[in-house]
Design a protein around this motif. Structure first.
Motif, mmCIF file in Angstrom:
data_model
loop_
_atom_site.group_PDB
_atom_site.id
_atom_site.type_symbol
_atom_site.label_atom_id
_atom_site.label_comp_id
_atom_site.label_asym_id
_atom_site.label_seq_id
_atom_site.Cartn_x
_atom_site.Cartn_y
_atom_site.Cartn_z
ATOM 1 N N ILE B 24 33.477 36.649 53.642
ATOM 2 C CA ILE B 24 33.634 35.205 53.488
ATOM 3 C C ILE B 24 34.564 34.923 52.307
ATOM 4 C CG2 ILE B 24 32.444 33.008 53.051
ATOM 5 C CD1 ILE B 24 31.748 34.158 55.760
ATOM 6 N N ILE B 25 35.618 34.167 52.602
ATOM 7 C CA ILE B 25 36.572 33.781 51.565
ATOM 8 C C ILE B 25 36.480 32.270 51.427
ATOM 9 C CG2 ILE B 25 39.023 33.744 50.932
ATOM 10 C CD1 ILE B 25 39.143 36.180 53.092
ATOM 11 N N GLY B 26 36.262 31.818 50.214
ATOM 12 C CA GLY B 26 36.089 30.377 50.046
ATOM 13 C C GLY B 26 36.583 29.928 48.698
ATOM 14 N N PRO B 27 36.655 28.606 48.516
ATOM 15 C CA PRO B 27 37.070 28.075 47.224
ATOM 16 C C PRO B 27 36.021 28.377 46.146
ATOM 17 C CG PRO B 27 36.482 26.294 48.738
ATOM 18 C CD PRO B 27 36.382 27.563 49.506
ATOM 19 N N ALA B 28 36.506 28.719 44.956
ATOM 20 C CA ALA B 28 35.607 28.993 43.832
ATOM 21 C C ALA B 28 36.327 28.591 42.553
ATOM 22 C CB ALA B 28 35.263 30.480 43.794
ATOM 23 N N VAL B 29 35.562 28.286 41.528
ATOM 24 C CA VAL B 29 36.175 27.920 40.256
ATOM 25 C C VAL B 29 36.891 29.142 39.698
ATOM 26 C CG1 VAL B 29 35.717 27.198 37.865
ATOM 27 C CG2 VAL B 29 34.494 26.108 39.763
ATOM 28 N N ASP B 30 38.161 28.927 39.292
ATOM 29 C CA ASP B 30 38.980 30.022 38.778
ATOM 30 C C ASP B 30 39.745 29.447 37.583
ATOM 31 O OD1 ASP B 30 40.602 32.230 38.439
ATOM 32 O OD2 ASP B 30 41.910 31.766 40.138
ATOM 33 N N ASP B 46 32.465 26.740 47.107
ATOM 34 C CA ASP B 46 32.288 25.543 46.278
ATOM 35 C C ASP B 46 33.190 24.428 46.810
ATOM 36 O OD1 ASP B 46 32.117 23.618 44.396
ATOM 37 O OD2 ASP B 46 32.765 24.864 42.702
ATOM 38 N N PHE B 47 32.573 23.462 47.480
ATOM 39 C CA PHE B 47 33.361 22.393 48.103
ATOM 40 C C PHE B 47 33.657 21.233 47.153
ATOM 41 C CE2 PHE B 47 32.048 23.378 52.786
ATOM 42 C CZ PHE B 47 32.854 24.496 52.743
ATOM 43 N N ASN B 48 33.309 21.401 45.895
ATOM 44 C CA ASN B 48 33.557 20.331 44.931
ATOM 45 C C ASN B 48 34.990 20.457 44.388
ATOM 46 O OD1 ASN B 48 33.111 18.179 43.245
ATOM 47 N ND2 ASN B 48 32.225 19.466 41.611
ATOM 48 N N PHE B 49 35.952 20.324 45.284
ATOM 49 C CA PHE B 49 37.356 20.459 44.868
ATOM 50 C C PHE B 49 38.219 19.535 45.728
ATOM 51 C CE2 PHE B 49 39.567 23.012 48.235
ATOM 52 C CZ PHE B 49 38.509 23.070 49.137
ATOM 53 N N LEU B 50 39.373 19.161 45.197
ATOM 54 C CA LEU B 50 40.316 18.358 45.992
ATOM 55 C C LEU B 50 41.179 19.301 46.807
ATOM 56 C CD1 LEU B 50 41.169 15.605 43.370
ATOM 57 C CD2 LEU B 50 39.709 15.388 45.383
ATOM 58 N N PRO B 91 36.666 41.639 60.427
ATOM 59 C CA PRO B 91 36.648 40.172 60.528
ATOM 60 C C PRO B 91 36.384 39.499 59.183
ATOM 61 C CG PRO B 91 35.240 41.164 62.199
ATOM 62 C CD PRO B 91 35.679 42.271 61.291
ATOM 63 N N ARG B 92 37.032 38.407 58.991
ATOM 64 C CA ARG B 92 36.825 37.616 57.782
ATOM 65 C C ARG B 92 36.941 36.149 58.161
ATOM 66 N NH1 ARG B 92 40.902 40.918 54.991
ATOM 67 N NH2 ARG B 92 39.978 42.335 56.492
ATOM 68 N N ALA B 93 36.325 35.309 57.354
ATOM 69 C CA ALA B 93 36.419 33.878 57.609
ATOM 70 C C ALA B 93 36.775 33.185 56.312
ATOM 71 C CB ALA B 93 35.097 33.344 58.135
ATOM 72 N N VAL B 94 37.777 32.295 56.402
ATOM 73 C CA VAL B 94 38.084 31.485 55.238
ATOM 74 C C VAL B 94 37.403 30.145 55.462
ATOM 75 C CG1 VAL B 94 40.382 31.122 56.225
ATOM 76 C CG2 VAL B 94 39.912 30.320 53.933
ATOM 77 N N VAL B 95 36.449 29.849 54.590
ATOM 78 C CA VAL B 95 35.600 28.674 54.768
ATOM 79 C C VAL B 95 35.991 27.614 53.746
ATOM 80 C CG1 VAL B 95 33.220 27.824 54.811
ATOM 81 C CG2 VAL B 95 33.726 30.147 55.607
ATOM 82 N N GLY B 96 36.501 26.496 54.245
ATOM 83 C CA GLY B 96 36.877 25.414 53.334
ATOM 84 C C GLY B 96 38.376 25.284 53.144
ATOM 85 N N ILE B 97 39.147 25.873 54.048
ATOM 86 C CA ILE B 97 40.606 25.703 53.965
ATOM 87 C C ILE B 97 40.931 24.261 54.365
ATOM 88 C CG2 ILE B 97 40.933 26.587 56.336
ATOM 89 C CD1 ILE B 97 43.597 27.789 55.464
ATOM 90 N N ARG B 98 41.875 23.664 53.634
ATOM 91 C CA ARG B 98 42.256 22.286 53.961
ATOM 92 C C ARG B 98 43.169 22.273 55.189
ATOM 93 N NH1 ARG B 98 38.589 18.938 51.769
ATOM 94 N NH2 ARG B 98 38.486 19.084 49.490
#
Lengths: 280, 348
Positions: B24-30, B46-50, B91-98
């Protein structure tokens, strides 16, 4: 999925110093794996990436001709990291060859036509490939008159001298060899390539095409001469060079406008080139 | 097309259960922003992002990637013979791509997946990835996706479109790949598609920034190329390359050999048309030798060459990253409008 980045393994079978200043050498490669030579089937005018593991790759025009079997030849000018390394390699060394790449001189269109070939300096490699192809007994009857204007600074800087001498003796090809200034024992023309083109090249007609390869300065002064001789822009064929990496239209650097020199070229008509930015 | 409702209380466990089958690949604070990264077991996207600072293009096009490997040890029988590198294409999934970034990957696919050649590295990662989009209900001020053939609810390039809806998410499965993922996560409650319609309308209304692109295709390439505005548009550029690294549709790369001891690899790295070495010949001649040439190349590529070559619009999805991150405030929206409103010199 075929990997277009994976080179065929080849062995250096022969190395010949090509010019008197030793800045050019002709490398003859043979394929290590059976079947690879067939996969590498090419046309005169195409190029390939010479691929040296640990050093890098360099795009070079194929100097051997599709009618020559069992090997592939490249004549390489020593100039950058990869070519300097290549010049130090020995017969028997193993490296890679990736291709054939790019388009080629439009042989289908050129069938039945008169061909004027104009070359300068060491840009004679794919022109050599083309001449050998046209002179092959199986192909010669497909073309009309063949004229070749080829110039170098000195006699010792002309590539493929043995072949040039042989072609001079034939009556089915008109050779116009030239050097920049007088030299002892030189029996041919003296003068820059554009000047000799003006004096010796045939007048244009609808059935005559010119293929021009050479340094930018030669091209700049040859194009007006061709125009005076009546050659239209769609009858003038050039081969461009640009910095390349992938050679298959993906890495993004060799474009002139929307055309990619590596994949849509390197062969373009002057008419096509005039529609694109001059970024070469 | 299946629409599924996911209770937020069940979200974490669902994502976590996917981690047996998918990375799982997703947005994270960096640092000071969000970026995409592979999430550890139990870690939630972390979906708390623009939007993320860098685009997620590296998921299919890593910034640095091994292509081939070889040995230069002459004692070995196969020395100096290039070989494929073993790679992980599980297999991989990118979760939260705009949606804009998903569309960008679709645009870039046209470069790497052609009739003549297929780029195996890009395509294998692409095929291994399931794209789970997150609709944008709070677009940034610099977003202009609605005028680039995209939009905050655009579905192109996505396998699933997610939207937040109070205490739940609504998920629309757009492809078989998407349905498989929802099934694997155990999400199966029926949802209401109407949520998307309303959300889309609201979100689109919030995007106030736009570009004009209607006339770009009608100009001759040389008219735009030779226009007199390039010096002015490129004047402040530092050729730093930030725009090209942040951009989801920039794909240019370099190929280099690296040897350590007797083991060598051929790698590709992101490259940039902003750098002089990108096009410099061995002779020292450089067809794009000035920054004006290079800036012109970048915008002409995105807004003219690409338009003419593929007839799929401009090579920009309106994500606004280059607008926000350019240190000298070069703004593609302005450049695009200047190009689109160009009045060619009359032919004399």
């Amino acid at each position: 999925m075929e990997n277009p980045y994976l080179p065929y393994p080849v062995r250096i079978d022969d190395i010949e110093v090509a010019t008197e200043d030793k800045s050019l050498k002709t490398f003859k490669f043979v394929f290590l794996n059976e079947g690879d030579e067939e996969k590498f089937a090419y046309q005169a005018g195409q190029f390939a990436e010479l691929s040296i593991p640990g050093v890098g790759e360099i795009p070079i025009g194929i100097a051997s001709s599709p009618v020559e079997k069992g090997f592939v030849k490249f004549t390489v000018f020593k100039s950058g990291v990869v070519t300097t390394h290549l010049h130090q390699m020995k017969v028997g060394d193993v490296m890679g060859l990736r291709g054939p790449l790019g388009n080629w001189y439009p042989w289908d269109t050129l069938e039945g036509k008169n061909i004027l070939i104009i070359g300068g300096g060491f840009a004679f490699t794919t022109l050599r490939s083309s001449i050998v192809y046209m002179l092959d007994p199986a192909n010669r009857s497909k073309f009309g008159n063949i004229d070749v204007v080829y110039g170098a600074r000195t006699p010792g800087m002309l590539l493929y001298k043995d072949e040039l001498v042989e072609w001079e003796k034939r009556d089915d090809i008109n050779m116009h060899l030239t050097i920049d200034t007088e030299a002892p024992n030189w029996d041919y023309n003296v003068g820059f390539t554009p000047t000799i083109t003006e004096q010796k090249a045939p007048q244009a007609d609808a059935d005559t095409y010119a293929i021009v390869c050479g340094p930018p300065i030669m091209i700049r002064f040859t194009l007006p001469v061709l125009e005076n001789l009546g050659y239209k822009n769609d009858r003038i064929i050039l081969s461009l060079e640009n910095r390349m990496k992938c050679g298959i239209g993906m890495c993004g650097r060799c474009n002139i406008g929307k055309e990619l020199v590596c994949k849509d070229g390197p062969v373009f008509t002057l008419e096509d080139i005039n529609l694109t930015p001059k970024e070469y | 097309m299946k629409v599924i409702k996911i209770d937020k209380a069940k979200w974490a466990s669902g994502v976590s259960s996917l981690q047996g089958t998918y990375k799982i690949i997703g947005p994270a604070v960096d640092g000071d922003a969000h970026n995409f990264k592979e999430l550890a077991k139990g870690e939630e996207p972390d979906f708390n992002f623009l939007n993320t600072k860098l685009s997620p293009k590296s998921i299919v096009f890593p910034q640095s990637e091994k292509m081939l490997e070889y040995s230069v040890d002459e004692n070995k029988e196969d020395h100096h013979i290039m070989k494929e590198v073993k790679k992980d294409y599980s297999p991989r999934a990118v979760v939260g791509i705009r949606p804009c970034d998903a569309k960008a990957i679709n645009l870039v696919k046209m470069n790497f997946d052609t009739d003549d050649y297929k780029d195996p590295y890009w395509l294998k990662l692409y095929e291994a990835t399931t794209f789970v989009g997150l609709a944008c209900d709070k677009p940034c001020d610099s977003c202009f996706c609605t005028s680039t053939g995209c939009g905050p609810y655009n579905e192109e390039g996505l396998d699933i479109l997610l939207k937040e809806d109070g205490a739940s998410y609504v998920a629309k499965a757009l492809t078989e790949k998407g349905e498989t993922l929802l099934g694997a996560a155990g999400f199966s409650d029926a949802g209401d598609e109407a949520a998307f319609e309303a959300g889309k309308k609201d979100a689109e209304a919030k995007i106030t920034s736009s570009v004009q692109t209607d006339k770009l295709k009608d100009f001759s390439t040389l008219d735009l190329y030779n226009a007199d505005f390039w010096e002015d548009l490129s004047f402040a550029c530092l050729n730093c390359g930030t725009c090209t690294f942040a951009c989801p549709t920039c794909w240019c790369f370099d190929i280099q050999d690296e040897v350590k001891g007797k083991d060598g690899v051929r790698v590709r790295n992101w490259d940039s048309c902003m750098f002089p070495l990108f096009t410099m010949h061995t002779t020292g001649h450089n067809p794009r030798g000035t920054k004006e040439h290079r800036v012109r190349q970048r915008f002409m590529h995105k807004l003219k060459y690409f338009v003419d070559k593929y007839e799929k619009g401009i090579m920009c999805v309106g994500c606004g990253r280059c607008v926000n991150q350019c240190p000298v405030n070069i703004d593609i929206r302005k450049v695009c409008d200047v190009m689109n409103n160009h009045v060619p010199e009359p032919v004399k």
